[in-house]
Design a protein around this motif. Structure first.
Motif, PDB file in Angstrom:
ATOM      1  N   GLU A 188     -18.122  13.036   2.662  1.00 30.24           N
ATOM      2  CA  GLU A 188     -17.330  11.824   2.457  1.00 30.24           C
ATOM      3  C   GLU A 188     -15.840  12.121   2.322  1.00 30.24           C
ATOM      4  N   THR A 189     -15.440  13.328   2.715  1.00 30.05           N
ATOM      5  CA  THR A 189     -14.055  13.771   2.517  1.00 30.05           C
ATOM      6  C   THR A 189     -13.291  13.807   3.837  1.00 30.05           C
ATOM      7  N   ASP A 190     -12.013  13.448   3.776  1.00 23.32           N
ATOM      8  CA  ASP A 190     -11.146  13.571   4.949  1.00 23.32           C
ATOM      9  C   ASP A 190     -10.495  14.951   5.002  1.00 23.32           C
ATOM     10  N   VAL A 191     -10.081  15.445   3.832  1.00 18.49           N
ATOM     11  CA  VAL A 191      -9.341  16.711   3.761  1.00 18.49           C
ATOM     12  C   VAL A 191      -9.921  17.583   2.651  1.00 18.49           C
ATOM     13  N   ASP A 232       0.522  11.977  -4.692  1.00 21.85           N
ATOM     14  CA  ASP A 232       1.723  11.191  -4.982  1.00 21.85           C
ATOM     15  C   ASP A 232       1.926  10.089  -3.947  1.00 21.85           C
ATOM     16  N   MET A 233       1.443  10.338  -2.731  1.00 19.33           N
ATOM     17  CA  MET A 233       1.612   9.350  -1.667  1.00 19.33           C
ATOM     18  C   MET A 233       0.400   8.431  -1.525  1.00 19.33           C
ATOM     19  N   GLY A 234      -0.516   8.496  -2.494  1.00 16.72           N
ATOM     20  CA  GLY A 234      -1.599   7.525  -2.520  1.00 16.72           C
ATOM     21  C   GLY A 234      -2.979   8.030  -2.153  1.00 16.72           C
ATOM     22  N   ALA A 235      -3.104   9.300  -1.755  1.00 13.99           N
ATOM     23  CA  ALA A 235      -4.420   9.837  -1.416  1.00 13.99           C
ATOM     24  C   ALA A 235      -5.287   9.914  -2.671  1.00 13.99           C
ATOM     25  N   GLU A 236      -6.589   9.713  -2.504  1.00 18.44           N
ATOM     26  CA  GLU A 236      -7.525   9.903  -3.609  1.00 18.44           C
ATOM     27  C   GLU A 236      -7.900  11.381  -3.649  1.00 18.44           C
ATOM     28  N   VAL A 237      -7.507  12.061  -4.715  1.00 17.74           N
ATOM     29  CA  VAL A 237      -7.751  13.507  -4.826  1.00 17.74           C
ATOM     30  C   VAL A 237      -8.798  13.777  -5.895  1.00 17.74           C
ATOM     31  N   ILE A 238      -9.863  14.479  -5.508  1.00 13.41           N
ATOM     32  CA  ILE A 238     -10.879  14.930  -6.461  1.00 13.41           C
ATOM     33  C   ILE A 238     -10.705  16.434  -6.627  1.00 13.41           C
ATOM     34  N   LYS A 281       0.828  -1.198   0.000  1.00 11.11           N
ATOM     35  CA  LYS A 281       0.000   0.000   0.000  1.00 11.11           C
ATOM     36  C   LYS A 281       0.865   1.252   0.000  1.00 11.11           C
ATOM     37  N   GLN A 282       0.307   2.324  -0.574  1.00 12.17           N
ATOM     38  CA  GLN A 282       0.972   3.614  -0.510  1.00 12.17           C
ATOM     39  C   GLN A 282       0.702   4.269   0.837  1.00 12.17           C
ATOM     40  N   ALA A 283       1.534   5.216   1.187  1.00  8.55           N
ATOM     41  CA  ALA A 283       1.492   5.813   2.524  1.00  8.55           C
ATOM     42  C   ALA A 283       0.133   6.408   2.881  1.00  8.55           C
ATOM     43  N   LEU A 284      -0.519   7.072   1.934  1.00 11.73           N
ATOM     44  CA  LEU A 284      -1.797   7.747   2.228  1.00 11.73           C
ATOM     45  C   LEU A 284      -2.984   7.075   1.556  1.00 11.73           C
ATOM     46  N   GLU A 285      -2.832   5.827   1.198  1.00 10.61           N
ATOM     47  CA  GLU A 285      -3.930   5.113   0.560  1.00 10.61           C
ATOM     48  C   GLU A 285      -5.154   5.091   1.471  1.00 10.61           C
ATOM     49  N   GLY A 286      -6.314   5.443   0.928  1.00 14.65           N
ATOM     50  CA  GLY A 286      -7.543   5.500   1.718  1.00 14.65           C
ATOM     51  C   GLY A 286      -7.910   6.898   2.157  1.00 14.65           C
ATOM     52  N   LEU A 287      -6.947   7.834   2.099  1.00 12.55           N
ATOM     53  CA  LEU A 287      -7.228   9.223   2.472  1.00 12.55           C
ATOM     54  C   LEU A 287      -7.948   9.915   1.316  1.00 12.55           C
ATOM     55  N   LYS A 288      -9.096  10.540   1.608  1.00 14.21           N
ATOM     56  CA  LYS A 288      -9.893  11.196   0.570  1.00 14.21           C
ATOM     57  C   LYS A 288      -9.720  12.711   0.660  1.00 14.21           C
ATOM     58  N   VAL A 289      -9.259  13.290  -0.444  1.00 10.58           N
ATOM     59  CA  VAL A 289      -8.947  14.718  -0.487  1.00 10.58           C
ATOM     60  C   VAL A 289      -9.809  15.400  -1.542  1.00 10.58           C
ATOM     61  N   LEU A 290     -10.397  16.529  -1.175  1.00 10.84           N
ATOM     62  CA  LEU A 290     -11.180  17.344  -2.096  1.00 10.84           C
ATOM     63  C   LEU A 290     -10.418  18.645  -2.310  1.00 10.84           C
ATOM     64  N   GLU A 291     -10.117  18.982  -3.572  1.00  8.66           N
ATOM     65  CA  GLU A 291      -9.348  20.195  -3.885  1.00  8.66           C
ATOM     66  C   GLU A 291     -10.245  21.217  -4.585  1.00  8.66           C
TER      67      GLU A 291
END
Length: 402
Positions: A94-97, A29-35, A3-13
Motif C-alpha cells: 500500500e506504499t508509494d515510496v 513537510d509537503m503533505g506526504a503521509e509518512v509511516i 491541498k498540500q503538494a504531496l497530499e495522498g503520497l504514501k511513504v514508508l521509512e
C-alpha cells in the motif's frame, strides 16, 4: 480546502539517525503521509543523541529526533523476524515510496531488496541511502558522517600552501547526513514525477559520499582536469578573505576581485598602508600577505560584525556575519518569515521548530504533527490499515515483532 503538494503520497521509512529520516521529513513537510518504522524497545538511534531537553537524556526528548520526525506516524516493527518481514511487505503493498538506509547485503538477505519488493508492488519507488552506494569496492562498508566528510574531500579549504597550522577539520553537526537526505528527497520527487506520467516505479541508489562530492563543484574537478589541488588553487586565488575575527564575533569576507578589495579598503577608511606598491594586485597581495594582515586584524577587532556587514554591503564588498544560534533565534528576518513555529509534544512539551525553508503560494507546508512516541501509532496502522486485532498486537509485542 487547499491541498498540500504531496497530499495522498504514501511513504514508508525504514531508517535510522539523520539521512533517511531527513529525506522523509522533507516529503512529510509537503503533505506526504509518512509511516516511520522503529526497532521495538530501542527505536531510532537519534533518540539516544542530544541535545536533550534540560540536558537530561530521554528517548522522547532528543532535539535531534524531535526535529527530524515531525509530520510522521510512528510504529515499531522488526523485519528481521519472519512475521515482521511479512508485515513489512503488507505495508509495502500500500506504499508509494519506501526509503531505507540498510546495507545492500542486509536488504538482500532479508528478501527486501528492490527486485523482491517490486513483485508485490510494481509501481513502488524505493530510495536506498547508503554510505557508498549499491556497488563498488566499498558497497558494504559502514560509515558515519565524519567518514563521509573526510571521504569526500570536503574538509580541505583553500588556504595558502605554506600554512603549517592548517589541519583537516570536519564541519559542525551532521552536514553530510543532511546533504544526503536532501539529495535523496530531490531524487525521490523526480521519480514520483516520472511515475505520474508513466505509472511505473523505479529504484534510486543514493551514495552519501557522492552527494557530498557533488557539493564541491569546481574544486572536485580541478585535480582530474588540471592536476591542481585545493592548496594549489589557494595560491592562485590568493586574495585576503575568509573567516575573520572581529569585536563581537566573526565575519566572512571575500575580496577575490579587484573591485571587492578596493571596496574593503574604502570600508577601512583608505589607510596609508594600503598604498604599498606590493599590494596593488591580487598576486602581489597573496605573496605579501604578512605585510598587511596585522593592520586588517586590528581594524576588524575594533568593529562589530554588524558594522562590518552593513558597511561592506553598502560599498559592494561581499561580507557576511557569522550568526550564532542566539542571533538566528532572535532574528527580525526569521520573525518576519514566521520561520520558527511552536509544536506541542506529549513528552517534550511545547517547543519551537524550524519550518520548511520555502513557501508555496497554492500548496502550503503545514507542521501538523509532532514527532511520534515510540510505537505511538501501532494500533492505528496495524488495526485500521492492516486489519489486525488488538489481541494480535499484544501477541506481536510479546514476541518482540512490534
Amino acid at each position: 480546502m487547499i491541498k498540500q503538494a504531496l497530499e495522498g503520497l504514501k511513504v514508508l521509512e525504514y531508517c535510522d539517525f539523520v539521512s533517511g529520516p531527513y529525506c522523509s521529513k522533507l516529503l512529510g513537510d509537503m503533505g506526504a503521509e509518512v509511516i516511520k518504522i522503529e526497532k521495538p524497545g530501542l527505536g531510532d538511534k537519534a533518540r539516544r543523541r542530544g541535545p536533550f531537553l534540560n540536558n537530561i537524556p530521554h528517548p522522547e526528548k532528543s532535539g535531534l529526533f524531535l526535529y527530524l520526525n515531525i509530520n510522521k506516524l510512528g510504529i515499531t516493527l522488526n523485519p528481521e523476524t519472519h512475521t515482521g518481514k511479512k508485515i513489512l511487505k503488507e505495508l509495502v503493498k500500500e506504499t508509494d515510496v519506501l526509503i531505507e538506509d540498510r546495507s545492500p547485503k542486509e536488504m538482500k538477505d532479508m528478501g527486501l531488496d528492490y527486485e523482491s519488493l517490486r513483485e508485490i508492488n510494481p509501481s513502488l519507488i524505493m530510495t536506498s541511502v547508503t554510505p557508498f552506494g549499491q556497488n563498488g569496492t566499498h558497497r558494504d562498508y559502514k560509515a558515519y558522517d565524519i567518514n563521509m566528510y573526510y571521504g569526500s574531500g570536503m574538509i580541505y579549504k583553500p588556504l595558502p600552501p605554506d600554512d603549517e597550522n592548517h589541519q583537516p577539520m570536519k564541519g559542525a553537526g551532521h552536514f553530510g547526513d543532511y546533504t544526503s537526505g536532501l539529495t535523496a528527497a530531490m531524487a525521490t520527487l523526480c521519480a514520483q514525477y516520472v511515475r505520474e506520467n508513466t505509472g511505473g516505479g523505479q529504484y534510486i541508489d543514493i551514495s552519501k559520499q557522492e552527494a557530498l562530492i557533488a557539493l564541491l563543484r569546481v574544486t572536485s574537478v580541478t585535480y582530474p582536469n588540471y592536476g591542481l589541488s585545493d592548496f594549489s588553487l589557494a595560491s592562485i586565488a590568493g586574495a585576503m578573505g575568509g573567516l575573520q575575527r572581529c569585536k563581537d564575533g566573526y565575519v566572512m569576507l571575500t575580496t577575490a576581485e579587484e573591485h571587492q578589495w578596493q571596496a574593503f579598503i574604502k570600508l577601512m577608511g583608505d589607510p596609508e598602508w594600503a598604498k604599498d606598491p606590493d599590494l596593488q594586485d591580487i598576486f602581489s597581495r597573496a605573496n605579501n600577505y604578512h605585510k598587511f594582515e596585522p593592520y586588517i586584524k586590528k581594524w576588524l577587532m575594533n568593529h562589530t560584525k554588524d558594522e562590518i556587514y552593513q558597511g561592506g554591503q553598502a560599498l559592494g564588498c561581499p561580507v557576511a556575519t557569522i550568526s550564532t544560534t542566539e542571533d538566528i533565534a532572535n532574528s527580525k528576518q526569521m520573525k518576519a518569515r514566521d520561520f520558527f513555529v511552536e509544536i506541542e509534544h506529549k513528552e517534550a512539551g511545547r517547543l519551537k521548530y524550524p519550518q520548511a525553508p520555502y513557501r508555496f503560494s497554492k500548496s502550503p507546508c503545514v507542521t501538523h504533527r509532532p514527532a511520534p512516541l515510540l510505537g505511538e501509532h501501532n494500533e492505528e496502522i496495524y488495526c485500521k490499515h492492516l486489519c489486525y486485532s488488538k489481541d494480535d498486537l499484544v501477541k506481536l509485542a510479546e514476541s518482540g515483532i512490534i
